[in-house]
Design a protein around this motif. Structure first.
Motif, short mmCIF file in Angstrom:
data_model
loop_
_atom_site.label_atom_id
_atom_site.label_comp_id
_atom_site.label_asym_id
_atom_site.label_seq_id
_atom_site.Cartn_x
_atom_site.Cartn_y
_atom_site.Cartn_z
N VAL C 97 -1.87 12.05 -6.28
CA VAL C 97 -0.55 11.69 -5.74
C VAL C 97 -0.40 12.05 -4.27
CG1 VAL C 97 0.65 11.78 -7.95
CG2 VAL C 97 0.51 13.85 -6.57
N ASN C 98 -1.29 12.88 -3.76
CA ASN C 98 -1.25 13.25 -2.35
C ASN C 98 -2.24 12.46 -1.49
OD1 ASN C 98 0.81 15.06 -2.80
ND2 ASN C 98 -0.55 16.82 -3.02
N CYS C 99 -2.97 11.55 -2.11
CA CYS C 99 -3.97 10.77 -1.39
C CYS C 99 -3.37 9.47 -0.84
CB CYS C 99 -5.15 10.43 -2.31
SG CYS C 99 -6.17 11.86 -2.71
N HIS C 100 -3.90 9.02 0.26
CA HIS C 100 -3.52 7.77 0.90
C HIS C 100 -4.47 6.67 0.39
CE1 HIS C 100 -1.90 10.18 4.59
NE2 HIS C 100 -2.27 11.04 3.65
N PRO C 101 -4.13 5.40 0.46
CA PRO C 101 -2.88 4.87 0.98
C PRO C 101 -1.74 5.07 -0.02
CG PRO C 101 -4.31 3.09 0.23
CD PRO C 101 -5.10 4.35 0.13
N ASP C 142 3.70 15.35 3.72
CA ASP C 142 4.54 14.80 4.76
C ASP C 142 4.32 13.28 4.89
OD1 ASP C 142 1.95 15.18 5.66
OD2 ASP C 142 2.49 16.22 7.50
N SER C 143 3.08 12.84 4.68
CA SER C 143 2.74 11.42 4.87
C SER C 143 3.51 10.52 3.91
CB SER C 143 1.24 11.21 4.69
OG SER C 143 0.51 11.99 5.61
N GLU C 144 3.53 10.89 2.65
CA GLU C 144 4.26 10.07 1.67
C GLU C 144 5.74 9.98 2.06
OE1 GLU C 144 4.99 11.91 -2.11
OE2 GLU C 144 4.66 10.05 -3.22
N LEU C 145 6.26 11.09 2.53
CA LEU C 145 7.67 11.13 2.92
C LEU C 145 7.93 10.25 4.15
CD1 LEU C 145 10.51 12.26 2.70
CD2 LEU C 145 9.69 14.39 3.70
N VAL C 146 7.04 10.29 5.13
CA VAL C 146 7.19 9.43 6.30
C VAL C 146 7.25 7.96 5.86
CG1 VAL C 146 6.04 8.58 8.38
CG2 VAL C 146 6.06 11.04 7.89
N PHE C 147 6.38 7.61 4.93
CA PHE C 147 6.35 6.22 4.47
C PHE C 147 7.67 5.83 3.80
CE2 PHE C 147 4.63 3.10 1.18
CZ PHE C 147 4.61 2.03 2.06
N LEU C 148 8.22 6.72 3.00
CA LEU C 148 9.51 6.42 2.36
C LEU C 148 10.61 6.26 3.41
CD1 LEU C 148 9.30 8.87 -0.70
CD2 LEU C 148 9.13 6.36 -0.75
N LEU C 149 10.57 7.10 4.44
CA LEU C 149 11.59 6.97 5.50
C LEU C 149 11.41 5.67 6.28
CD1 LEU C 149 11.69 10.67 6.77
CD2 LEU C 149 13.42 9.47 5.40
N MET C 150 10.17 5.31 6.53
CA MET C 150 9.94 4.06 7.26
C MET C 150 10.43 2.86 6.45
SD MET C 150 6.34 4.84 9.14
CE MET C 150 6.26 3.16 9.69
N ARG C 151 10.21 2.91 5.16
CA ARG C 151 10.72 1.82 4.32
C ARG C 151 12.25 1.81 4.34
NH1 ARG C 151 7.78 2.98 -1.15
NH2 ARG C 151 8.92 1.15 -1.88
N ALA C 152 12.83 2.99 4.33
CA ALA C 152 14.30 3.07 4.39
C ALA C 152 14.83 2.56 5.72
CB ALA C 152 14.73 4.52 4.17
N ASN C 153 14.03 2.72 6.76
CA ASN C 153 14.48 2.34 8.10
C ASN C 153 14.10 0.91 8.49
OD1 ASN C 153 15.81 4.76 8.74
ND2 ASN C 153 13.86 5.76 9.24
N GLY C 154 13.71 0.12 7.51
CA GLY C 154 13.53 -1.31 7.82
C GLY C 154 12.11 -1.72 8.15
#
Lengths: 256, 256, 256, 256
Positions: C97-101, C142-154
């Protein structure tokens, strides 16, 4: 080509020696100094002696530096004798059954080195494993096979002779099979009372081996765990280490 | 004792057949109906044919029902022929090298059954694996060994004869070794063109085998994937299934 | 601090680019040249676009160099667009769950960098994830969280603006939380049609980023996959890469 | 829905209680009798108290029945207090970070049950975790979150009140969020001195809970470890168990 360590002495929590030194085995799993391969991250294992008839063995496939179970276990276990190993595969898969230490009864075994051209000589050597040990073969490494042969050749009674016989047998089989790559064997085995280590190679490049002193005991290691040079003594090629309560005895070792 | 399935026909996404049916192989990993062991959660594997010279193989150690990688892969892969397997160990460790399908060149193999008293007969059988295949032995299962013997006995040229020879060889070795537990063999192998399956046992309890029709193709399975009885035909003991474009052909199979 | 690669172009088998180059991402997992940490062995992942509405994702916890499933999958999958990542943890456990992508709908995301002093700012940032995305948080990076924020931000509508907003939001939250370590962000995201990559840092040490040409397509990578210097162009700090059929376009990127 | 066990008493080797009984927790991982799900094979864990300030914790993702490390560890560890857990996921991935026991300082926690409609209420509950505990959130389970809330609510000072407060808080948040599925909570926590267990549900189906006697100590378990009925006492719904040297005390437990 792997790195390993062995400790005997006053009971100590495993993590004090496995994790804490500045160039600990855990650090060596990421960045070994004296190994052919700096990264030793194809699984790991630790074996220790407690109150039971057989030692405890914990082996897993992640790099040693990232396994929380290893960290937790090493923090709990207090023992007067343990071995640990970090693996760099020479070809076989990263699988628990291919990780060191290998165990049989009270004995544990860790190995740094390889049987050269192993694929060529494997079946000839496996055919030499006696019936009563054959079922214990679980993986595909040369190391597990060496341990089975050493047990077959009397490891319990006389480790030096068993090693000599086994290495000579392997070299003979290699010759018959046309296996030309070197046999390298810097290994350690113990019954929980005495630690035996051997530094040998059929060429002039046996993997390194050191003895060292710690507060309440003694260490035999692939490479020093820290930079306090005075603590560590390099074991020369073709030598054998026997470690009991009184400290390590280093003697010449030859096949003949 | 494991469950497996095989499909050949129009290209289909693997998950349509592996996950979607009400009694899918994934469901059987948790709750098989016709197996000796209802839970088949000691690893899994899938093998499929695409554009490459060799099939794809994905094997792992978690129960099939919880592996997100399996789910994602099965959702992406579209293929005209695949095998899948969920494992219930008869003794060897849960390790990728012990999971089915086993592969060699273009061939894949899955097995439900066991060589009785395997520990007694193992070395005798391993000694029969020819040099050129010996290095491929990676695990400790009877199934992987059966596959190596079948390849040695001409699987590529004549699967029925290769199977007959191999089973007879195993039975003879078992007899010589005093292995008395039954040999059970409900297995499937394919070169990516034809699916071969066999239902055989040395006693009267060969694991189940069924053929079934799906929209664009055919299935050979351990047990039906759903409750639509009309879709499925039980294959009798001592029978052989050959599946090509025109549908499965079921014929008697005997060792002599 | 991780290494990653992205490809778009003519359909290619993944292993041609992931395994074959002399300084491939697999090689970088063991020995990266331009990364803060040479060893990137805390898990890996690959994401690719095929015939389905969502991309395929395969992530696992062993080092990329030793995973047979990765090797087999990369040999089979042919795709016109894929991302791959090898991970060096900055603290969170080695877990799938902590691995990318990370994925969401048609989007994939890989990241090299970190939110400085993440423990201090984590809750403030998680509180900004909207309800409809909150349940997708599975790990602790932190990476997974950044991705969720980016999706939230359009992210879907305007990737540059979404990234700008997200990074500004993170920096503001860090300031409020007293998080002083730098924010580093060399990342890549795609909807399967266009690859977007960004090289940014709040200090002067943004992780490296390169564009390169391959036979039938284009690469965006953490560091060159081989030593043919002419093939690779370094992307300067504070720049943005947009890659479509016509090749990469590199433009300045600033928060304001 | 998971199964668990807890022991306190004379020092005992863990495997004597974890593996040896005819309906041991290991057996329950394959075939539980009184659980909603008979198969509890989505990871496992064991926590024990030794000589250190913190308990040992070993958690992994394979079924408990097939993990050799668990078997070896349980054979070595002798302890006067341990917990063990086998997991049946209610949705979150099979990952070490999602396995029980969860730990914090000297405390361990295992849980059988669930927060109904967890996805709806998760963010509201995570927002209640105080800053100093927030960074300890590593996975995505409701259970880990419950433990963080209980610690925030004074578990160390007064377990009954902390549990009451936490469950009331969860129920209130569920109501506000429109989460209608029941809250079920048959759980156990310990500081290494006293074992506390609770059987509670917001509907009339709290998971089962039993107390039992063993030779040198006491057990609190999800379901009896053997068929000697006289050894086991069912704990009624809405009751609390406190286990110290003198044996378990069972008292009513209500939220108000």
């Amino acid at each position: 080509m792997c790195r390993w360590m062995a400790y005997a002495g006053e009971p100590v929590f495993v993590d004090e020696l496995l994790f804490r030194p500045c160039h600990s085995l855990i650090e060596q799993s990421r960045r070994a100094h004296e190994a052919k391969t700096g990264v030793n991250a194809d699984g790991f294992g630790v074996g220790w002696y407690g109150e039971r008839a057989v030692p405890g063995v914990f082996r897993d496939i992640m790099p040693a530096w990232s396994d929380e179970n290893l960290r937790a276990l090493a923090h709990q276990v207090r023992t007067r004798l343990f071995l640990a190993h970090v693996r760099a595969s020479t070809g076989s898969p990263t699988s628990r059954v291919n990780c060191h230490p290998f165990s049989g009864g009270r004995w544990l075994f860790v190995h740094n080195g390889q049987i050269g051209d192993f694929a060529r000589v494997r079946r000839r050597l496996e055919a030499l494993v006696p019936d009563e040990l054959y079922a214990e073969r679980q993986g595909a490494t040369d190391s597990e096979l060496v341990f089975l042969l050493m047990r077959a050749n009397g490891l319990e009674r006389d480790p030096v002779t068993a090693t000599r016989t086994t290495l000579a047998t392997i070299l003979a089989a290699m010759k018959e099979s046309g296996a030309n790559a070197p046999l390298r064997f810097t290994a350690c085995f113990t019954d929980g009372e005495t630690i035996h280590a051997c530094r040998f190679s059929s060429d002039d490049k046996p993997p390194t081996l050191y003895c060292g002193r710690t507060e309440g005991g003694w260490l035999v290691v692939s490479e020093p765990l820290d930079t306090e040079g005075a603590r560590w003594t390099a074991v020369p090629p073709d030598h054998w280490v026997t470690l009991k309560g009184a400290g390590p005895v280093v003697e010449p070792f030859a096949l003949h």
